[in-house]
Design a protein around this motif. Structure first.
Motif, mmCIF file in Angstrom:
data_model
loop_
_atom_site.group_PDB
_atom_site.id
_atom_site.type_symbol
_atom_site.label_atom_id
_atom_site.label_comp_id
_atom_site.label_asym_id
_atom_site.label_seq_id
_atom_site.Cartn_x
_atom_site.Cartn_y
_atom_site.Cartn_z
ATOM 1 N N LYS A 245 -25.827 53.690 -47.187
ATOM 2 C CA LYS A 245 -25.970 52.307 -47.655
ATOM 3 C C LYS A 245 -24.620 51.710 -48.039
ATOM 4 C CE LYS A 245 -30.644 53.159 -49.418
ATOM 5 N NZ LYS A 245 -31.501 53.220 -50.633
ATOM 6 N N GLN A 246 -23.647 52.578 -48.285
ATOM 7 C CA GLN A 246 -22.321 52.109 -48.656
ATOM 8 C C GLN A 246 -21.378 52.080 -47.457
ATOM 9 O OE1 GLN A 246 -21.719 55.267 -51.586
ATOM 10 N NE2 GLN A 246 -21.803 53.740 -53.219
ATOM 11 N N ASN A 247 -21.940 52.072 -46.250
ATOM 12 C CA ASN A 247 -21.122 52.219 -45.056
ATOM 13 C C ASN A 247 -20.030 51.164 -44.955
ATOM 14 O OD1 ASN A 247 -20.670 53.684 -42.545
ATOM 15 N ND2 ASN A 247 -21.283 51.785 -41.549
ATOM 16 N N ASP A 248 -20.342 49.925 -45.306
ATOM 17 C CA ASP A 248 -19.349 48.858 -45.219
ATOM 18 C C ASP A 248 -18.196 49.073 -46.183
ATOM 19 O OD1 ASP A 248 -20.770 47.616 -43.242
ATOM 20 O OD2 ASP A 248 -21.829 46.253 -44.606
ATOM 21 N N GLU A 249 -18.441 49.829 -47.249
ATOM 22 C CA GLU A 249 -17.412 50.060 -48.261
ATOM 23 C C GLU A 249 -16.839 51.471 -48.190
ATOM 24 O OE1 GLU A 249 -20.564 48.793 -49.340
ATOM 25 O OE2 GLU A 249 -19.756 46.795 -48.956
ATOM 26 N N LEU A 250 -17.049 52.188 -47.077
ATOM 27 C CA LEU A 250 -16.573 53.566 -46.985
ATOM 28 C C LEU A 250 -15.081 53.697 -47.283
ATOM 29 C CD1 LEU A 250 -18.500 55.117 -43.957
ATOM 30 C CD2 LEU A 250 -18.873 55.489 -46.378
ATOM 31 N N VAL A 269 -17.404 56.683 -28.610
ATOM 32 C CA VAL A 269 -17.654 55.683 -29.652
ATOM 33 C C VAL A 269 -16.335 55.075 -30.116
ATOM 34 C CG1 VAL A 269 -19.849 56.626 -30.494
ATOM 35 C CG2 VAL A 269 -17.696 57.582 -31.349
ATOM 36 N N ILE A 270 -15.344 55.104 -29.255
ATOM 37 C CA ILE A 270 -13.985 54.753 -29.650
ATOM 38 C C ILE A 270 -13.852 53.292 -30.050
ATOM 39 C CG2 ILE A 270 -13.058 54.102 -27.360
ATOM 40 C CD1 ILE A 270 -10.631 55.985 -28.145
ATOM 41 N N ASP A 271 -14.662 52.410 -29.475
ATOM 42 C CA ASP A 271 -14.570 50.991 -29.810
ATOM 43 C C ASP A 271 -14.969 50.721 -31.262
ATOM 44 O OD1 ASP A 271 -13.690 50.317 -27.304
ATOM 45 O OD2 ASP A 271 -15.680 49.843 -26.516
ATOM 46 N N VAL A 272 -15.764 51.604 -31.843
ATOM 47 C CA VAL A 272 -16.164 51.457 -33.242
ATOM 48 C C VAL A 272 -15.284 52.310 -34.150
ATOM 49 C CG1 VAL A 272 -18.052 51.739 -34.893
ATOM 50 C CG2 VAL A 272 -18.537 50.951 -32.569
ATOM 51 N N VAL A 273 -14.971 53.525 -33.702
ATOM 52 C CA VAL A 273 -14.206 54.445 -34.533
ATOM 53 C C VAL A 273 -12.766 53.976 -34.709
ATOM 54 C CG1 VAL A 273 -13.319 56.806 -34.701
ATOM 55 C CG2 VAL A 273 -15.663 56.409 -33.946
ATOM 56 N N ALA A 274 -12.165 53.407 -33.666
ATOM 57 C CA ALA A 274 -10.760 52.979 -33.751
ATOM 58 C C ALA A 274 -10.534 51.951 -34.861
ATOM 59 C CB ALA A 274 -10.289 52.448 -32.402
ATOM 60 N N PRO A 275 -11.321 50.864 -34.933
ATOM 61 C CA PRO A 275 -11.116 49.930 -36.045
ATOM 62 C C PRO A 275 -11.431 50.532 -37.407
ATOM 63 C CG PRO A 275 -12.921 49.195 -34.621
ATOM 64 C CD PRO A 275 -12.274 50.336 -33.949
ATOM 65 N N PHE A 276 -12.414 51.460 -37.470
ATOM 66 C CA PHE A 276 -12.703 52.119 -38.741
ATOM 67 C C PHE A 276 -11.499 52.945 -39.197
ATOM 68 C CE2 PHE A 276 -13.856 56.059 -40.906
ATOM 69 C CZ PHE A 276 -14.436 55.549 -42.058
ATOM 70 N N ALA A 277 -10.887 53.688 -38.267
ATOM 71 C CA ALA A 277 -9.733 54.509 -38.617
ATOM 72 C C ALA A 277 -8.576 53.634 -39.090
ATOM 73 C CB ALA A 277 -9.309 55.348 -37.408
ATOM 74 N N THR A 278 -8.387 52.501 -38.428
ATOM 75 C CA THR A 278 -7.317 51.583 -38.835
ATOM 76 C C THR A 278 -7.554 51.057 -40.241
ATOM 77 O OG1 THR A 278 -7.008 50.910 -36.529
ATOM 78 C CG2 THR A 278 -6.107 49.465 -38.222
ATOM 79 N N ARG A 279 -8.801 50.702 -40.522
ATOM 80 C CA ARG A 279 -9.136 50.172 -41.844
ATOM 81 C C ARG A 279 -8.994 51.258 -42.909
ATOM 82 N NH1 ARG A 279 -15.078 48.214 -43.778
ATOM 83 N NH2 ARG A 279 -14.510 47.657 -45.919
#
Length: 511
Positions: A245-250, A269-279
């Protein structure tokens, strides 16, 4: 369903006494350390992959729906999940579930079979329980824990969920410490390479090497378990030990922790994982990221380490059986054969065959292990010839491997499915080359097939980035190389297409 505290006749020892001891260790009802606080297992629930283990209600939910599981199998699961990432011996499982270490081990096998079937272990790449030969069982999927009606503080430096590292990783003795050092200095490293080259093995070895550096706060997220993109959020949160439930605030939730996050098998899943890693890199300044992928993420802050094949004896070098141990590829082949039922005859011909097999397999560890397992069926000499046949890519490997690594064809299929239509077309065209080729030659072949230069250049970039082509500099000139196994695979696809077209034509005539 019965709660853990309400034991009935025939129910497991866990249901009867939450404070059972095994070799002096409190198993379920107590903390392992005498000075640590006692936690109530009745308030615990766990999440792994698409499953939720609800201990208070003695239920396992798959996407919210309860699945059938016997009391024994359920309690085996509880014990394994509570010690995820660690090996639990058969004796400990028997004592914890059946109440005695001398219980019939066949009962444990039956419960384990039921458990694996219920979880779909081994299906579509899902991996939960691993058998550790001679030791016991280990729950290898990332696990998140939460309480019912209360929240638990996340562990800081006391737990990790990294799978066991290979005991003897041949040919990577320098790569592991170099990658660990680079990761500490640069914070974000992606290990990139083709399927089966050993990216996950190197990553887990690096993670174990750095456990002390991060005080044990190392989290492993396995995206290879994901079948549908909808599972990404749950897998990510579970692997990091946080609430979905806290995914947006990980990243915010990890901002104060000094930890290592391993993101494994990112390519699909690189299109999703890449921006997550950057953030995560930006918002959690003390977090370090180690990723594995068949292609680079191509984002700011990423440092790419391309993991090459194992070194093979050069084509022009004559080697003896004793010399094979000097090269990682042939040494791995011989090590794999050491576990076989027969021994290789110590002859010059045998050494030449082993060298040629490893060269034909591009020094790929997965392909070498699979081929070594088939020596008893075909012999070394025949194996050399059979490797030219695309059907050899269908030879089966380890039964416990993820589905994309069960055969080398599966490993190549996984990569091929991630290509664009243009990349596939150019890959097919380039398979006409026997060995290396230049950029000019690639463009010429593509133009002859009505593929313009712009499309060809973009496809070449994608194929190199996705580890299906290798770029080398030789004597001041740049050349491309398609691995032999990839070339055999593509030619097999072309042959299958021609057979299908021929069958369709014959069918049309019959009609």
């Amino acid at each position: 369903m019965l709660g853990l505290g309400a034991a009935t006749n025939g129910q497991s020892a866990i249901g009867n006494d939450l404070d059972d001891e095994i070799d002096g260790r409190r198993v379920l009802g107590k903390a392992r350390r005498d000075d640590a606080p006692v936690e109530d297992i009745n308030s615990w629930s766990f999440v792994f992959g698409p499953f939720s283990l609800e201990v208070p209600r003695r239920q396992v939910l798959l996407n919210g729906a309860a699945i059938a599981l016997s009391a024994r199998a359920f309690d085996v699961l509880v014990l394994l999940v509570r010690q995820a990432g660690s090996v639990v011996s058969k004796a400990d499982l028997l004592a914890g579930v059946w109440g005695t270490r001398s219980a019939d081990v066949s009962c444990l096998r039956v419960a384990m079979t039921e458990l694996r079937k219920a979880l779909g272990d081994g299906q579509a790449g899902a991996r939960f329980v691993q058998t550790v030969s001679g030791r016991g069982y280990c729950f290898v999927a990332p696990v998140a824990r939460s309480g019912v009606g209360r929240s638990y503080p996340q562990p800081t430096g006391t737990h990790h969920n990294v799978p066991m590292a290979p005991a003897n990783l041949i040919g990577r003795e320098k790569v592991i410490p170099e990658t660990a050092s680079k990761l500490l200095n640069e914070r974000f490293v992606t290990i990139v390479g083709p399927g089966g080259v050993g990216k996950t093995s190197v990553a887990t070895s690096v993670a174990h090497r750095l456990l002390e550096e991060f005080c044990g706060d190392v989290r492993f997220v396995d995206f290879g378990l994901i079948i549908r993109s909808l599972q990404l959020s749950a897998t990510l949160a579970s692997g990091l030990g946080l609430d979905e439930k806290q995914n947006d605030e990980l990243p915010m939730n990890l901002s104060q922790r000094r930890m290592l996050v391993v993101l494994d098998c990112c390519e699909h899943v690189i299109d999703v994982v890449a921006p997550f890693a950057t953030r995560l890199l930006r918002e959690a300044p003390r977090v370090h990221i180690l990723a594995t992928s068949r292609e680079a993420m191509l984002v700011d802050g990423e440092h790419v380490h391309r993991l090459g094949p194992l070194e093979c004896p050069p084509q022009h070098v004559t080697v003896s059986m004793a010399d094979l141990a000097s090269y990682p590829a042939t040494r791995m082949f011989m090590d794999c054969r050491a576990s076989g039922a027969d021994e290789l005859e110590l002859t010059q011909d045998s050494a030449n065959h082993v060298k040629e097999i490893c060269r034909k397999l591009d020094g790929n560890p997965l392909a070498i292990a699979i081929a070594a397992a088939h020596v008893e069926s075909f012999g070394l000499g025949s194996l050399v010839e059979l490797l030219e046949n695309p059907r050899s890519l269908l030879w089966k490997g380890s039964r416990t491997a993820q589905s994309r690594h069960r055969t080398f064809r599966a490993a190549l299929d996984w990569s091929y499915r991630l290509l664009s239509e243009d990349e596939r077309k150019v890959l097919w065209l380039l398979s006409v080359f026997g060995d290396e080729f230049t950029l000019e030659a690639a463009i010429a072949v593509a133009l002859a097939a009505d593929v313009d230069e712009t499309t060809t250049l973009a496809a070449l970039f994608g194929l190199v980035n996705k580890s299906l082509l290798m770029l080398n500099s030789q004597g001041g000139r740049t050349v491309y190389t398609m691995p032999r196994t990839t070339r055999v695979y593509v030619r097999g696809l072309i042959s299958e297409l021609r057979d299908d077209q021929s069958q369709n034509r014959r069918g049309a005539v019959v009609v």
